[in-house]
Design a protein around this motif. Sequence first.
Motif, short mmCIF file in Angstrom:
data_model
loop_
_atom_site.label_atom_id
_atom_site.label_comp_id
_atom_site.label_asym_id
_atom_site.label_seq_id
_atom_site.Cartn_x
_atom_site.Cartn_y
_atom_site.Cartn_z
N MET A 182 -16.77 1.37 5.82
CA MET A 182 -18.10 1.91 6.06
C MET A 182 -18.62 1.51 7.44
O MET A 182 -19.24 2.30 8.14
CB MET A 182 -19.06 1.42 4.96
CG MET A 182 -20.45 2.02 5.06
SD MET A 182 -21.50 1.48 3.68
CE MET A 182 -23.01 2.34 4.08
N TYR A 183 -18.34 0.26 7.85
CA TYR A 183 -18.78 -0.19 9.17
C TYR A 183 -18.01 0.54 10.27
O TYR A 183 -18.58 0.90 11.31
CB TYR A 183 -18.58 -1.69 9.30
CG TYR A 183 -19.40 -2.51 8.33
CD1 TYR A 183 -20.73 -2.82 8.59
CD2 TYR A 183 -18.84 -2.98 7.15
CE1 TYR A 183 -21.48 -3.57 7.71
CE2 TYR A 183 -19.58 -3.73 6.25
CZ TYR A 183 -20.90 -4.02 6.53
OH TYR A 183 -21.65 -4.76 5.65
N TRP A 184 -16.70 0.73 10.06
CA TRP A 184 -15.92 1.46 11.08
C TRP A 184 -16.43 2.88 11.23
O TRP A 184 -16.55 3.41 12.36
CB TRP A 184 -14.44 1.47 10.70
CG TRP A 184 -13.78 0.15 10.53
CD1 TRP A 184 -13.02 -0.27 9.46
CD2 TRP A 184 -13.78 -0.96 11.45
NE1 TRP A 184 -12.57 -1.54 9.66
CE2 TRP A 184 -13.02 -2.00 10.87
CE3 TRP A 184 -14.36 -1.18 12.69
CZ2 TRP A 184 -12.81 -3.22 11.49
CZ3 TRP A 184 -14.17 -2.40 13.32
CH2 TRP A 184 -13.41 -3.40 12.72
N VAL A 185 -16.74 3.55 10.13
CA VAL A 185 -17.19 4.93 10.18
C VAL A 185 -18.56 5.03 10.84
O VAL A 185 -18.81 5.93 11.67
CB VAL A 185 -17.22 5.53 8.76
CG1 VAL A 185 -17.86 6.92 8.77
CG2 VAL A 185 -15.80 5.64 8.20
N THR A 186 -19.47 4.12 10.50
CA THR A 186 -20.80 4.18 11.13
C THR A 186 -20.72 3.91 12.62
O THR A 186 -21.47 4.50 13.40
CB THR A 186 -21.75 3.18 10.46
OG1 THR A 186 -21.17 1.87 10.48
CG2 THR A 186 -22.01 3.58 9.02
N LEU B 103 -9.32 -5.60 5.76
CA LEU B 103 -9.93 -5.39 7.07
C LEU B 103 -10.23 -3.92 7.34
O LEU B 103 -11.12 -3.59 8.12
CB LEU B 103 -9.02 -5.94 8.17
CG LEU B 103 -9.05 -7.45 8.38
CD1 LEU B 103 -7.93 -7.88 9.30
CD2 LEU B 103 -10.40 -7.89 8.92
N TYR B 104 -9.48 -3.04 6.71
CA TYR B 104 -9.74 -1.61 6.89
C TYR B 104 -10.57 -1.03 5.74
O TYR B 104 -11.63 -0.44 5.97
CB TYR B 104 -8.44 -0.84 7.02
CG TYR B 104 -8.66 0.66 7.07
CD1 TYR B 104 -9.33 1.24 8.14
CD2 TYR B 104 -8.24 1.48 6.04
CE1 TYR B 104 -9.57 2.60 8.18
CE2 TYR B 104 -8.47 2.85 6.07
CZ TYR B 104 -9.14 3.41 7.15
OH TYR B 104 -9.38 4.75 7.19
N VAL B 105 -10.11 -1.21 4.52
CA VAL B 105 -10.73 -0.54 3.38
C VAL B 105 -12.13 -1.11 3.10
O VAL B 105 -13.10 -0.36 2.97
CB VAL B 105 -9.84 -0.66 2.14
CG1 VAL B 105 -10.53 -0.07 0.91
CG2 VAL B 105 -8.52 0.06 2.38
N ASP B 106 -12.24 -2.43 3.00
CA ASP B 106 -13.53 -3.04 2.66
C ASP B 106 -14.54 -2.92 3.79
O ASP B 106 -15.75 -2.95 3.55
CB ASP B 106 -13.34 -4.52 2.30
CG ASP B 106 -12.50 -4.68 1.04
OD1 ASP B 106 -12.47 -3.74 0.23
OD2 ASP B 106 -11.85 -5.73 0.88
N LEU B 107 -14.05 -2.79 5.02
CA LEU B 107 -14.95 -2.61 6.17
C LEU B 107 -15.02 -1.17 6.64
O LEU B 107 -15.57 -0.89 7.71
CB LEU B 107 -14.47 -3.49 7.34
CG LEU B 107 -14.59 -5.00 7.15
CD1 LEU B 107 -14.01 -5.72 8.35
CD2 LEU B 107 -16.04 -5.41 6.96
#
Length: 605
Positions: free
Chosen positions: A356-360, A350-354
């Motif tokens: 890029m979405y969290w950062v954007t 939920l954190y590592v694979d996503l």
Amino acid sequence: MSNLSAGDCPRSDQSDPSATSKAGARKKIRPTYSCLNCHKRKVKCDRVKPCGACCLRGTPSECEYGTSKRDRHYIQQSALIENLLRSCESLKQQLAEARQQANLPPIKDEHGPSQSGQSIYSVKESDDPANNDNDTDADDDENEIEIENEDASSDSLDGMDLPSKVQPIASPSAMVPPQADERRARKQSAWCRGSSPPWSKEKVVLTDPNLANALVELYVERLINDFSPENVSGTIALREARSMRVFSPILCNAFEAASLTFAGRRDGNRAVEVAGHSRYLKVLRLLQNALYDPQEGKSTEVLLVVLLATITEAFKQTSKDSLLKHQLGGLELLRTRTPYRHRHGVERSLYVDLRMYWVTAALVHRKPTFLADKDWLTVPWPGDAPTKDILQRLLDVAVRIPGYLSEIDEFSAFLKSGTKPPSELITMQTNIWERATELQGQLQMWKTMYADTYPSGGPWEETLPEMNPTDDFPIFKCRNPSTLEVMAARNIIYPDLLLATALSFYWALSLIISASDTGLVSVLGRQERYQYACNICRSMKYYTQNIPGCLVSRVMFILRTAFDNFSDGMVEKDSMADLFAYIGRKFEFPVFSNKCTSSSIKVEA
């Protein structure tokens, strides 16, 4: 003080040897049947894996048992569920045979919603597609839902106000024989695998709860195959999350809402989308209640629900910023959970694979983010986990850019209000310039260390291909730097999708740092910014032709950044509008048809 005197206290040299031997005989070594967490907390464990206590605490991936043979007495939950389902089916079959022998009519499910939280759907086609338009109550006829098929194209769904409830079937008089249900279930299964809907001219009523649940499961499987394809690294672990629905009604409803909305959009079936809309409204209510609970609000299930709500919004587009609001809500949940809950299993995915979405989302928000803290940069990558790939290394630089954008906004606000003396404004401007130079230097170092030395090789330009009448990909048009004549750009080819994603994101981040609409001096020249934006567009043919499922959502932010870099009226911006429309049409992704407006970080004048 103690009531015992010194003479009353027993001495070790005067202890009774027989008493010591009896005490040792009474002490037994008992095997540990409970999971390690429950054994440590001294709470009751139901000895399944994961156990109910760990699921309630929101840590199912941490449920572990002893490693010795004597301690392996837990029951794999998949085996337990399979045995229970097999027993349930056997009892249902015996009941049906007994009623048939007694000449009694078949009965519906008398127990309402199943304990697992799955809903039972009835599928029916109506001749009047407007029957549901006057009913706006979104509650709670969950057990059976009538789904109308209109055999409509997906274009007719855009901008349409959907009713928030579909009518339950009130009478059992429309029952069909079990053999017919089985035949129709096979047809529905074929439809879910990609063929056209089978209900164009006939009325179909699905009354068997098992077949109805199977249909919903097929929708869920389609959703997972598109957003978490097999044999693709770095995708969210939706397959593992699916098994957690058994213990979480809100997660079960969220899976149903997302899968029905996704299937309704993909198949152009408005009625299936309406059913998903009804579920989605309930999910939002349950999510709001869960967030008020200080413990449940931090659970893994709630974070998964936010993810599924984000997927739903990508297809529904309830409002202009609804997708961003769900992403920012997920960021806040991450912050309260701390990085130590994201080291293993689904929680880590939920954190590592996503990431890029969290950062954007943080970039669009333009505020300093906790993602730049040292713990969030290191803790989710323990020693036994895979090392950071080229994209994760780039994200280590990207997490510092939201703070830089916040400084620009603060400087612009003070410059506009005139509340700061010129000397302080000059100091702020100097700090921004130094920060931009530092960030661009870090990006260039990343390119030198990881992109230029990529093991599979670097990108290359394709030669101009012959015109292929079956290739409907829009041609990106740009200007020749020397003559300024409009020409068809050559596409960029990559050795794999990871490098394509990383380099495109690198160009987008460079454009953000060097944005010219802030009134500040740019660290990149105008020609470099133009070339970076064109490189993003020239990479999209390779990307869209090779990306599996709906993972094309990774380039939402990247494409929008390039789009904002071109001025209105430029031929490049018009070509990008065609590109957005192509991706939205090919992947049935409304967020691209709307030009990914929720991913724009452009500062308004």
